[in-house]
Design an enzyme around this catalytic site. Structure first.
Site, short mmCIF file in Angstrom:
data_model
loop_
_atom_site.label_atom_id
_atom_site.label_comp_id
_atom_site.label_asym_id
_atom_site.label_seq_id
_atom_site.Cartn_x
_atom_site.Cartn_y
_atom_site.Cartn_z
N CYS A 53 12.99 -25.53 75.10
CA CYS A 53 14.03 -25.26 74.11
C CYS A 53 13.49 -25.64 72.74
O CYS A 53 13.36 -26.82 72.41
CB CYS A 53 15.27 -26.08 74.46
SG CYS A 53 16.72 -25.71 73.46
N CYS A 79 -11.53 -8.49 97.04
CA CYS A 79 -11.98 -9.77 96.50
C CYS A 79 -11.94 -9.76 94.98
O CYS A 79 -12.50 -8.88 94.33
CB CYS A 79 -13.40 -10.05 96.98
SG CYS A 79 -14.14 -11.52 96.23
#
Length: 330
Positions: A137, A159
């Site tokens: 915040c 991979c």
């Protein structure tokens, strides 16, 4: 991905080491900041809720510290919290933010500061959206919007050592990170995803400049540099973690992925089985997986598996390669 337990650990035992420190006197900060910026960032003030239009801005870009310019948050991590202050789920890097225990006003909270210059930014709470569950915040006055043309794309093609090596060589690609996505648990480890039980795929997150290379280009390269017709398999690597997948961030990317698959199908004798799914979260893999080919190019797997793939890729996409010195690439 940081979670509340990480925040508490930093606030209790010490913060991550910043890339650099910026130290100035209050007099020096006074000359650089507006009175309100100085009040918020250097005197730990709080702006009035709903006082900034930043709360309702969700365009692409990044947010930097108003004092020292250090990048702190990405707009992709911004969400509407309903609190009246801009809210984010994660910082851009683990060491961008510092955390201090705050017991002012009869409450126990965790204060957030710019880890570079110690500017007060706001507080962090454990009531944000999943999977991290954090809500940063922030005071809008403590942040400044930095325009950025960067975009991200997430692909799985077996991979991730192989796919990372391919995409790292493309013009317009500024960063490639290996990781995991598409599974059921948060913060999976390599050992866990190798079991095939978490549902995650080995993926790469590609950061790119769309002015230099388009999302459509990336899709075509992805579908042409692995076998998209083998289900849950690439060569000798077998399991759902090796599945062919495109994770999209919005409907435009979904449509582009489906169109690219349809267009490239004619190049394959078997049906393409590439999964197209919404991206929920990208979890960065362990550090030893990052830049694996660059750091281990002399190892057997790199020479036997990755080198031939790269030679074929460079032949197919010569005009898309970064400028390199002759002989720099194998």
């Amino acid at each position: 991905m940081l979670k509340w337990i990480d925040v508490i650990r930093f606030a209790s035992t010490g913060n991550p080491i910043p890339d650099k420190k910026v130290v100035k006197t209050n007099e020096e900060w006074h000359t650089l900041l507006t009175p309100e910026e100085f009040r918020i960032t250097r005197l730990k003030g709080t702006e009035r809720a709903h006082s900034s239009e930043m709360c309702s801005l969700f365009e692409p870009g990044k947010y930097a510290c108003v004092c020292c310019g250090t990048l702190l948050f990405d707009a992709n991590e911004k969400f509407e919290s309903g609190t009246g202050w801009p809210s984010f789920t994660q910082p851009v890097t683990e060491n961008a933010i510092a955390y201090h225990k705050d017991i002012s006003y009869g409450m126990v909270r965790v204060e957030t500061l710019c880890n570079t210059c110690d500017a007060h930014l706001g507080h962090v709470f454990p009531d944000g959206p999943g999977p991290g569950g954090l809500r940063y915040c922030m005071n809008a006055v403590a942040l400044k919007k930095v325009e950025s043309n960067e975009r991200k794309a997430t692909f799985g093609g077996g991979c991730f050592w192989c796919t990372e090596a391919v995409f790292n060589q493309l013009k317009g690609v500024t960063k490639v990170e290996s990781g995991y996505s598409g599974g059921k648990i948060a913060n999976p480890t390599y050992r866990e995803i190798c079991s095939g039980l978490t549902g995650h795929a080995e993926v790469i997150e590609v950061t790119y400049n769309p002015d230099e290379i388009t999302y459509d280009d990336l899709l075509r390269i992805h579908l042409s540099t692995h076998n998209p017709t083998t289900l849950n398999r690439q060569g000798a690597d077998v399991g759902t973690q090796y599945r062919s997948v495109i994770f999209y961030r919005d409907e435009a990317e979904k449509k582009a992925a489906e169109q690219a698959i349809a267009e490239i199908q004619s190049a394959y004798d078997e049906p393409i089985v590439t999964e197209v799914a919404p991206l929920e979260y990208f979890y960065k893999a362990e550090e030893y997986h990052q830049d694996y080919y660059s750091n281990n190019s002399e190892e057997g797997y790199c020479q036997v598996v990755i080198d031939p793939k790269l030679r074929k890729f460079r032949e197919l996409f010569k005009n898309k390669l970064k400028d390199t010195k002759e002989g720099e690439l194998k």
